[in-house]
Design a protein around this motif. Structure first.
Motif, PDB file in Angstrom:
ATOM      1  N   GLY A  10       0.861  -1.196  -0.018  1.00  0.00           N
ATOM      2  CA  GLY A  10      -0.151  -0.030  -0.109  1.00  0.00           C
ATOM      3  C   GLY A  10       0.825   1.125   0.045  1.00  0.00           C
ATOM      4  O   GLY A  10       0.595   2.209  -0.502  1.00  0.00           O
ATOM      5  N   ARG A  11       2.045   1.354   0.909  1.00  0.00           N
ATOM      6  CA  ARG A  11       2.849   2.363   0.817  1.00  0.00           C
ATOM      7  C   ARG A  11       3.444   2.639  -0.637  1.00  0.00           C
ATOM      8  O   ARG A  11       3.669   3.804  -1.185  1.00  0.00           O
ATOM      9  N   ALA A  12       3.970   1.612  -1.229  1.00  0.00           N
ATOM     10  CA  ALA A  12       4.404   1.598  -2.548  1.00  0.00           C
ATOM     11  C   ALA A  12       3.637   1.999  -3.529  1.00  0.00           C
ATOM     12  O   ALA A  12       4.059   2.898  -4.327  1.00  0.00           O
ATOM     13  N   LEU A  13       2.336   1.714  -3.327  1.00  0.00           N
ATOM     14  CA  LEU A  13       1.412   2.246  -4.402  1.00  0.00           C
ATOM     15  C   LEU A  13       1.186   3.705  -4.147  1.00  0.00           C
ATOM     16  O   LEU A  13       0.951   4.544  -4.988  1.00  0.00           O
ATOM     17  N   ARG A  14       1.035   4.098  -2.963  1.00  0.00           N
ATOM     18  CA  ARG A  14       1.147   5.641  -2.709  1.00  0.00           C
ATOM     19  C   ARG A  14       2.057   6.264  -3.094  1.00  0.00           C
ATOM     20  O   ARG A  14       1.928   7.366  -3.647  1.00  0.00           O
ATOM     21  N   TYR A  15       3.221   5.850  -3.062  1.00  0.00           N
ATOM     22  CA  TYR A  15       4.369   6.507  -3.636  1.00  0.00           C
ATOM     23  C   TYR A  15       4.313   6.555  -4.995  1.00  0.00           C
ATOM     24  O   TYR A  15       4.415   7.518  -5.727  1.00  0.00           O
ATOM     25  N   LEU A  16       4.069   5.288  -5.704  1.00  0.00           N
ATOM     26  CA  LEU A  16       3.853   5.264  -7.029  1.00  0.00           C
ATOM     27  C   LEU A  16       2.907   6.385  -7.711  1.00  0.00           C
ATOM     28  O   LEU A  16       2.711   6.717  -9.077  1.00  0.00           O
ATOM     29  N   SER A  17       1.672   6.561  -6.810  1.00  0.00           N
ATOM     30  CA  SER A  17       0.612   7.195  -7.409  1.00  0.00           C
ATOM     31  C   SER A  17       0.941   8.677  -7.424  1.00  0.00           C
ATOM     32  O   SER A  17       0.337   9.604  -8.112  1.00  0.00           O
ATOM     33  N   ARG A  19       4.303  10.046  -8.153  1.00  0.00           N
ATOM     34  CA  ARG A  19       5.067  10.467  -9.166  1.00  0.00           C
ATOM     35  C   ARG A  19       5.666   8.754  -9.585  1.00  0.00           C
ATOM     36  O   ARG A  19       5.768   7.898  -8.754  1.00  0.00           O
ATOM     37  N   GLU A  20       6.517   8.867 -10.768  1.00  0.00           N
ATOM     38  CA  GLU A  20       7.141   7.573 -11.017  1.00  0.00           C
ATOM     39  C   GLU A  20       8.711   7.712 -10.022  1.00  0.00           C
ATOM     40  O   GLU A  20       8.983   8.760  -9.783  1.00  0.00           O
ATOM     41  N   HIS A  21       8.827   6.256  -9.847  1.00  0.00           N
ATOM     42  CA  HIS A  21      10.095   6.259  -8.892  1.00  0.00           C
ATOM     43  C   HIS A  21      10.912   5.215  -9.517  1.00  0.00           C
ATOM     44  O   HIS A  21      10.432   4.141 -10.375  1.00  0.00           O
ATOM     45  N   SER A  22      12.155   5.407  -9.399  1.00  0.00           N
ATOM     46  CA  SER A  22      13.199   4.194  -9.778  1.00  0.00           C
ATOM     47  C   SER A  22      13.036   3.216  -8.860  1.00  0.00           C
ATOM     48  O   SER A  22      12.590   3.329  -7.644  1.00  0.00           O
ATOM     49  N   ARG A  23      13.462   2.038  -9.273  1.00  0.00           N
ATOM     50  CA  ARG A  23      13.555   0.686  -8.465  1.00  0.00           C
ATOM     51  C   ARG A  23      14.533   0.765  -7.213  1.00  0.00           C
ATOM     52  O   ARG A  23      13.757   0.762  -6.041  1.00  0.00           O
ATOM     53  N   MET A  24      15.330   1.639  -7.447  1.00  0.00           N
ATOM     54  CA  MET A  24      16.355   1.877  -6.110  1.00  0.00           C
ATOM     55  C   MET A  24      15.750   2.864  -5.197  1.00  0.00           C
ATOM     56  O   MET A  24      15.785   2.680  -4.061  1.00  0.00           O
ATOM     57  N   GLU A  25      15.311   3.982  -5.682  1.00  0.00           N
ATOM     58  CA  GLU A  25      14.515   5.044  -4.897  1.00  0.00           C
ATOM     59  C   GLU A  25      13.492   4.426  -4.007  1.00  0.00           C
ATOM     60  O   GLU A  25      13.132   4.498  -2.881  1.00  0.00           O
ATOM     61  N   LEU A  26      12.750   3.547  -4.823  1.00  0.00           N
ATOM     62  CA  LEU A  26      11.439   3.102  -3.996  1.00  0.00           C
ATOM     63  C   LEU A  26      12.051   1.758  -2.786  1.00  0.00           C
ATOM     64  O   LEU A  26      11.100   1.795  -1.946  1.00  0.00           O
ATOM     65  N   ALA A  27      12.782   1.093  -3.403  1.00  0.00           N
ATOM     66  CA  ALA A  27      13.315   0.157  -2.215  1.00  0.00           C
ATOM     67  C   ALA A  27      13.929   1.063  -1.058  1.00  0.00           C
ATOM     68  O   ALA A  27      13.688   0.558  -0.022  1.00  0.00           O
ATOM     69  N   ARG A  28      14.628   2.161  -1.222  1.00  0.00           N
ATOM     70  CA  ARG A  28      15.058   2.976  -0.319  1.00  0.00           C
ATOM     71  C   ARG A  28      13.931   3.346   0.591  1.00  0.00           C
ATOM     72  O   ARG A  28      14.176   3.470   1.731  1.00  0.00           O
ATOM     73  N   ILE A  40      11.246  -7.100   0.136  1.00  0.00           N
ATOM     74  CA  ILE A  40      11.150  -5.737  -0.694  1.00  0.00           C
ATOM     75  C   ILE A  40      11.160  -6.122  -1.993  1.00  0.00           C
ATOM     76  O   ILE A  40      10.718  -5.681  -2.890  1.00  0.00           O
ATOM     77  N   GLU A  41      12.411  -6.954  -2.379  1.00  0.00           N
ATOM     78  CA  GLU A  41      12.623  -7.017  -3.909  1.00  0.00           C
ATOM     79  C   GLU A  41      11.352  -7.947  -4.346  1.00  0.00           C
ATOM     80  O   GLU A  41      11.309  -7.744  -5.639  1.00  0.00           O
ATOM     81  N   ALA A  42      10.870  -8.784  -3.862  1.00  0.00           N
ATOM     82  CA  ALA A  42       9.770  -9.725  -4.228  1.00  0.00           C
ATOM     83  C   ALA A  42       8.662  -8.614  -4.380  1.00  0.00           C
ATOM     84  O   ALA A  42       8.058  -8.870  -5.693  1.00  0.00           O
ATOM     85  N   PHE A  58       9.750   5.950 -15.546  1.00  0.00           N
ATOM     86  CA  PHE A  58      10.635   6.827 -14.547  1.00  0.00           C
ATOM     87  C   PHE A  58      11.845   7.635 -15.361  1.00  0.00           C
ATOM     88  O   PHE A  58      11.862   8.898 -15.144  1.00  0.00           O
ATOM     89  N   SER A  59      12.448   7.064 -16.287  1.00  0.00           N
ATOM     90  CA  SER A  59      13.538   7.784 -17.111  1.00  0.00           C
ATOM     91  C   SER A  59      12.797   8.817 -17.853  1.00  0.00           C
ATOM     92  O   SER A  59      13.197  10.127 -17.953  1.00  0.00           O
TER      93      SER A  59
END
Length: 152
Positions: A10-17, A19-28, A40-42, A58-59
């Motif tokens: 849910g937190r990941a979806l909130r971040y992605l809603s 703006r776009e995030h890179s995989r590394m940024e979202l993992a952090r 987190i990787e799964a 994201f790019s």
């Protein structure tokens, strides 16, 4: 009243809603809230499989936000710091190279809008564009041309 605990997904979806995030940024960002049993990787793999997390998007988003203010080297450096792979960076570099002179002229025009009166002023203008990440070729075209030429 107790605060609701938001799941990691849910937190990941909130971040992605937002703006776009890179995989590394979202993992952090998610690592702060992860429990020992959370993988987190799964979760990131699942989001990528569902096309909710995309390095290409994201790019594209980062380039769109930064291109009107910064040069190629600054944009590429920022993409690299976000973990974008080298193959994608080569492709992006080729795409960005086409309009760099026009972008440098526009940034120069917004900041200075008049040719340098002396060598010190010219050096100041060139340093400004260099700090923004523009190539020497684009800087020379912007400072010497003053934006009057439309040959790019």
């Amino acid at each position: 009243m107790a605060k609701l605990q938001i799941s990691l997904k849910g937190r990941a979806l909130r971040y992605l809603s937002a703006r776009e995030h890179s995989r590394m940024e979202l993992a952090r960002k998610l690592a702060r809230y992860a429990q020992e049993s959370d993988d987190i990787e799964a979760l990131l793999d699942t989001l990528e499989a569902a096309k909710l997390l995309s390095q290409a998007r994201f790019s594209e988003s980062l380039i769109h936000r930064r291109a009107h203010r910064y040069g190629n080297s600054r944009i590429l450096s920022e993409l690299q710091s976000h973990g974008i792979d080298a193959d994608s960076l080569v492709t992006i570099k080729a795409e960005l190279a086409d309009g760099e002179i026009a972008r440098a002229r526009e940034v120069w025009r917004k900041k200075f809008n008049q040719p340098a009166a002396d060598a010190a002023e010219r050096a100041k203008q060139m340093r400004f564009l260099l700090q923004r990440g523009f190539s020497h070729r684009a800087i020379q075209a912007a400072v010497s041309g003053g934006g009057d030429d439309d040959d790019c």
